[in-house]
Structures are given as structure tokens and as C-alpha cells.
Design an enzyme around this catalytic site. Structure first.
Site, PDB file in Angstrom:
ATOM      1  N   SER A 176       0.795  -1.221   0.000  1.00 57.23           N
ATOM      2  CA  SER A 176       0.000   0.000   0.000  1.00 57.23           C
ATOM      3  C   SER A 176       0.827   1.271   0.000  1.00 57.23           C
ATOM      4  O   SER A 176       0.382   2.289  -0.512  1.00 57.23           O
ATOM      5  CB  SER A 176      -0.933  -0.001   1.209  1.00 57.23           C
ATOM      6  OG  SER A 176      -0.194  -0.117   2.420  1.00 57.23           O
ATOM      7  N   HIS A 204      -5.462  -2.933  -2.217  1.00 57.11           N
ATOM      8  CA  HIS A 204      -5.229  -1.900  -3.239  1.00 57.11           C
ATOM      9  C   HIS A 204      -5.242  -2.473  -4.644  1.00 57.11           C
ATOM     10  O   HIS A 204      -5.126  -1.726  -5.618  1.00 57.11           O
ATOM     11  CB  HIS A 204      -3.897  -1.185  -2.972  1.00 57.11           C
ATOM     12  CG  HIS A 204      -3.972  -0.333  -1.756  1.00 57.11           C
ATOM     13  ND1 HIS A 204      -4.408   0.967  -1.780  1.00 57.11           N
ATOM     14  CD2 HIS A 204      -3.736  -0.620  -0.455  1.00 57.11           C
ATOM     15  CE1 HIS A 204      -4.414   1.458  -0.548  1.00 57.11           C
ATOM     16  NE2 HIS A 204      -4.010   0.508   0.271  1.00 57.11           N
ATOM     17  N   LYS A 235     -12.123   0.755  -1.643  1.00 57.13           N
ATOM     18  CA  LYS A 235     -11.155   1.507  -2.434  1.00 57.13           C
ATOM     19  C   LYS A 235     -11.675   1.558  -3.883  1.00 57.13           C
ATOM     20  O   LYS A 235     -12.562   2.348  -4.158  1.00 57.13           O
ATOM     21  CB  LYS A 235      -9.763   0.900  -2.268  1.00 57.13           C
ATOM     22  CG  LYS A 235      -9.343   0.903  -0.765  1.00 57.13           C
ATOM     23  CD  LYS A 235      -7.936   0.464  -0.541  1.00 57.13           C
ATOM     24  CE  LYS A 235      -7.638   0.114   0.910  1.00 57.13           C
ATOM     25  NZ  LYS A 235      -7.805   1.158   1.884  1.00 57.13           N
TER      26      LYS A 235
HETATM   27  C1  LIG Z   1      -3.140  -3.276   2.387  1.00 59.69           C
HETATM   28  C2  LIG Z   1      -4.326  -2.824   3.172  1.00 59.69           C
HETATM   29  N1  LIG Z   1      -5.056  -3.748   3.806  1.00 59.69           N
HETATM   30  C3  LIG Z   1      -6.133  -3.409   4.527  1.00 59.69           C
HETATM   31  C4  LIG Z   1      -6.541  -2.099   4.641  1.00 59.69           C
HETATM   32  C5  LIG Z   1      -7.702  -1.766   5.480  1.00 59.69           C
HETATM   33  O1  LIG Z   1      -8.854  -1.730   4.693  1.00 59.69           O
HETATM   34  P1  LIG Z   1     -10.102  -0.889   5.168  1.00 59.69           P
HETATM   35  O2  LIG Z   1      -9.807   0.533   4.828  1.00 59.69           O
HETATM   36  O3  LIG Z   1     -11.245  -1.474   4.411  1.00 59.69           O
HETATM   37  O4  LIG Z   1     -10.218  -1.100   6.652  1.00 59.69           O
HETATM   38  C6  LIG Z   1      -5.829  -1.098   3.974  1.00 59.69           C
HETATM   39  C7  LIG Z   1      -6.271   0.294   4.082  1.00 59.69           C
HETATM   40  O5  LIG Z   1      -5.715   1.216   3.564  1.00 59.69           O
HETATM   41  C8  LIG Z   1      -4.680  -1.475   3.239  1.00 59.69           C
HETATM   42  O6  LIG Z   1      -3.945  -0.552   2.626  1.00 59.69           O
END
Ligand SMILES: Cc1ncc(COP(=O)(O)O)c(C=O)c1O
Length: 397
Positions: A176, A204, A235
């Protein structure tokens, strides 16, 4: 001064203090930020679906038909038709037997890792994994072995040391904060050799990477070889929530053991309907993913043309390394004065010394405005005397 005030002061001193900014109106390539028009280059609404008329309409209709909330957790009385229907569509989209919805990606990761890695076992986690994976490892009763970023030799060594106690390897598919992709084929091989499960977080990548936006696992031709794929609705799919795809037995196990699934209210129907409509748009108009890819290439090329060290990847997450937190935030602010909003990323989100400006591209950006944003970034860095030609990122090319 209270202890909390002291801690806040310390955060300010270290340039790690964070404050909320207000975006007026819906997400889009251009927004009003604290009242000023800016080009938005830090939204995860990659395909521009959060404000799509059909997505909004679907949410509004579902609110009228099913109500605003689910009223309880799925295992109590919150399990409704929109949950089941979306799970079936998501499983089909990802090519897995079943999908299970969670309230968010954070909950999906923490709940799934803690459910699958028990006392006496070892969970293996890439050092650049998202905070929700880190927290899942902390919640699990298992030991955690953190392997160097994408370093399969280090992971293999850790697996050997665990002597059969390894239960789970977990990785971001698309990292991310760095925008690079995990070495999935090697991870599948190691998981098989050592009798571990492999879990890939596609947060992502869902809707943004791979054939038709099916993610990094599909792009690597490993659908079905990875035991658990976590996707997100919040997203590229423009809504909120997340899902875990796996075989029927694993999903049944998560229903019975994943605490955020059991002890948290089910996702609300309007949110699910919005995600389903976005999924329909993604399946019907895969050219959105192509546009995102082309826009990412345009921005990467334009930033490199301005002298930025741009990591060697093709994804829509484009970090440029600055180094220390103070310079990073100064660059972000100066760029904002020039009408471009790209977030500065600092510890604890990234390791000390690897603060960066992180641009995220949307399919709905105009290529010319991306080129102009790169020019503004170059000018801002030069004004501040910040050297950006040598990347301080862990994954720099
Ligand atoms: C790689 C990754 N996993 C999980 C999440 C968490 O997802 P959520 O925003 O749906 O809680 C994010 C959030 O940015 C993320 O970048």
C-alpha cells in the site's frame, strides 16, 4: 500540562502530528479541500466509482428497500439477502468457492489472521505489510516471524527454523505504501513446501490490478493456489467493507471463529448495494482498469522527467522517497499551495527515514493534469531544496 498534551507536543516536535482536513463534496479527481480547489492525488477511489450515478442510486434504492442498517451481527439477525448475494458475486468475480464479508479490511485482516494462527504456531509476515496485518499478528496467539520485504530467502529460512509450526504466510498483494507487488509464485511454492496456508491482502489491487481488476493473484495466474484472498469494497469499488475469498471449509471456520465477524454488526445494505453496483460497472467496463494503468504510467513518467526517483513498478500507487518526516510534510504543504493534494507518509505508517510523498492515481484523472501535477511537484521540491533523485524507499529501483 497533562500527559496526553505532552505526548501531542512530542508528536508536533517530531513532525508526526496529524490533523483532519475536510473534503467538500464527493470524491473525484478534483475536490474542494478546506474550501480550496485541488487536484486529488491521494484517494483510493481508483476507478472513480464512489460518486458514480449508478452506484449512488443503488445505495439509495437499497436504503429504501432494506433500511439503513443491518441491526445485528450476521450470526444474530443481521444476515440479509444483500449480504448473501454480494458474497456470491464476489466469489464468482475472484474465482473462489466462497466469499465472506467483513465490516472493513482492517477487520477482515485482524479477524482472519487471529482465527487461523493459534498458540504454538508461527505466522510469517512481510515487514512492509499493512498495519491491519501487523495488528492481526499481534492479536493472534501465534508467534510472528517478520521477514524482510519480499525476501523469499529470508522467509524460507524462517520457515525452516519453525520446524513445522508455521501455520500462515501473509502478505499484501500490492504494497500500500510502496506500490510494488509481492513475489506470489515463490510464496505459493514455500507455503506448499512447508504445509502453511498463504493469505494475500488485495486491498489496493481489487479493481485496480490484474485481468479485469481481479488483483495480483489473478495477474500471477494463481487463483485457487492462494488459500485466502482478502479484497476490499472501500477503495476501487467505491463503497466500504471487505471480503475474504477461500474454500467452503475455511469460510465456515471463519464464520465460527473470526471475532470481528461474530461480534460486530453486519455491513449495512446500502453499502453492499453500492459495492454490487460498482462490481457490475467493473465487470461491464474493464476499460476503466486500463485507463487507471495508463494514467499511472503517465504520472510515473512525468515524475521521473522532473528528476524524481520513481520505483520500478506499474501500479497506481506512486511513492517518491524524501527521507525525513519534516521535509516530506514541507513538500506536501508546498505542493498543496500549488493546487495538488498528495499525502506525505511518515512513521509509524512507514519505517523511520523512509518518509515519502505518495501519489495515488485515479482512472478519472486527465493525463494533462497528471503531467502538470508532476511539474508542480518538481518545482515545489526545487523551491525547498529537497533532493529527490535518490530514493530512500525500501523498494526503490
Ligand atoms: C493493504 C491494506 N489492507 C487493509 C486495509 C484496510 O482496509 P479498510 O480501509 O477497508 O479497513 C488497507 C487500508 O488502507 C490497506 O492498505
Amino acid at each position: 500540562m497533562t500527559e496526553v498534551a505532552e505526548r501531542l507536543e512530542e508528536l508536533r516536535d517530531r513532525r508526526l502530528y496529524r490533523r483532519l482536513r475536510l473534503v467538500e463534496g464527493p470524491q473525484g479527481p478534483r475536490v474542494l479541500l478546506d474550501g480550496r480547489p485541488v487536484l486529488l492525488l491521494c484517494s483510493n477511489d481508483y476507478l472513480g466509482l464512489a460518486a458514480h450515478p449508478l452506484v449512488r442510486e443503488a445505495a439509495a434504492e437499497a436504503a429504501m428497500r432494506w433500511g439503513a442498517g443491518a441491526g445485528a451481527s450476521r450470526l444474530i439477525s443481521g444476515n440479509m439477502e444483500p449480504h448473501r448475494r454480494l458474497e456470491q458475486r464476489l466469489a464468482g468475480f475472484e474465482g473462489y468457492g466462497e466469499a465472506l464479508l467483513f465490516g472493513s479490511g482492517y477487520l477482515a485482516n485482524t479477524g482472519t489472521i487471529a482465527a487461523l494462527a493459534g498458540r504454538g504456531e508461527v505466522v510469517f509476515s512481510d515487514e512492509l505489510n499493512h498495519a491491519s496485518i501487523v495488528d492481526g499478528c499481534r492479536l493472534a496467539r501465534a508467534e510472528t516471524f517478520v521477514y524482510r520485504h519480499a525476501d523469499v530467502e529470508h522467509l524460507a529460512w524462517g520457515l525452516r527454523q519453525a520446524e513445522g509450526r508455521g501455520s500462515l504466510i501473509v502478505t499484501d498483494g500490492l504494497f500500500s505504501m510502496d506500490g510494488d507487488v509481492a513475489p506470489l509464485a515463490e510464496l505459493v511454492g514455500l507455503a506448499r513446501d512447508h504445509g502453511c496456508r498463504l493469505m494475500v491482502d488485495e486491498a489496493h489491487a481489487t479493481g485496480a490490478v490484474g485481468p479485469g481488476g481481479r488483483g495480483t493473484v489473478a495477474a500471477a495466474g494463481l487463483t485457487g493456489e492462494v488459500d485466502l484472498v482478502v479484497g476490499t469494497l472501500g477503495k476501487a469499488l467505491g463503497s466500504y467493507g471487505a471480503y475474504v475469498c477461500a474454500g467452503g471449509e475455511l469460510v465456515e471456520y471463519l464464520v465460527n471463529t473470526a471475532r470481528p465477524f461474530i461480534f460486530s454488526t453486519a455491513p449495512p445494505p446500502p453499502v453492499l448495494a453500492a459495492a454490487e453496483a460498482a462490481l457490475g460497472l467493473l465487470e461491464g467496463e474493464p476499460q476503466r482498469v486500463e485507463r487507471l494503468r495508463a494514467n499511472a504510467a503517465t504520472l510515473r513518467g512525468a515524475l521521473a522527467g522532473e528528476g524524481f526517483a520513481v520505483p520500478d513498478s506499474e501500479t497506481q500507487i506512486v511513492p517518491v522517497g524524501v527521507g525525513d518526516a519534516a521535509s516530506t510534510m514541507a513538500l506536501s504543504e508546498r505542493l498543496l499551495e500549488r493546487g495538488v493534494f498528495a499525502q506525505g507518509i511518515r512513521p509509524p505508517t512507514v519505517p523511520e527515514g523512509s518518509s515519502r510523498l505518495r501519489f495515488t492515481v485515479m482512472a478519472t484523472h486527465d493525463p494533462d493534469e497528471l503531467r502538470d501535477a508532476a511539474r508542480q511537484a518538481g518545482a515545489a521540491a526545487r523551491e525547498l531544496g529537497i533532493a529527490v533523485g535518490e530514493s530512500s524507499l525500501a523498494v526503490a529501483a
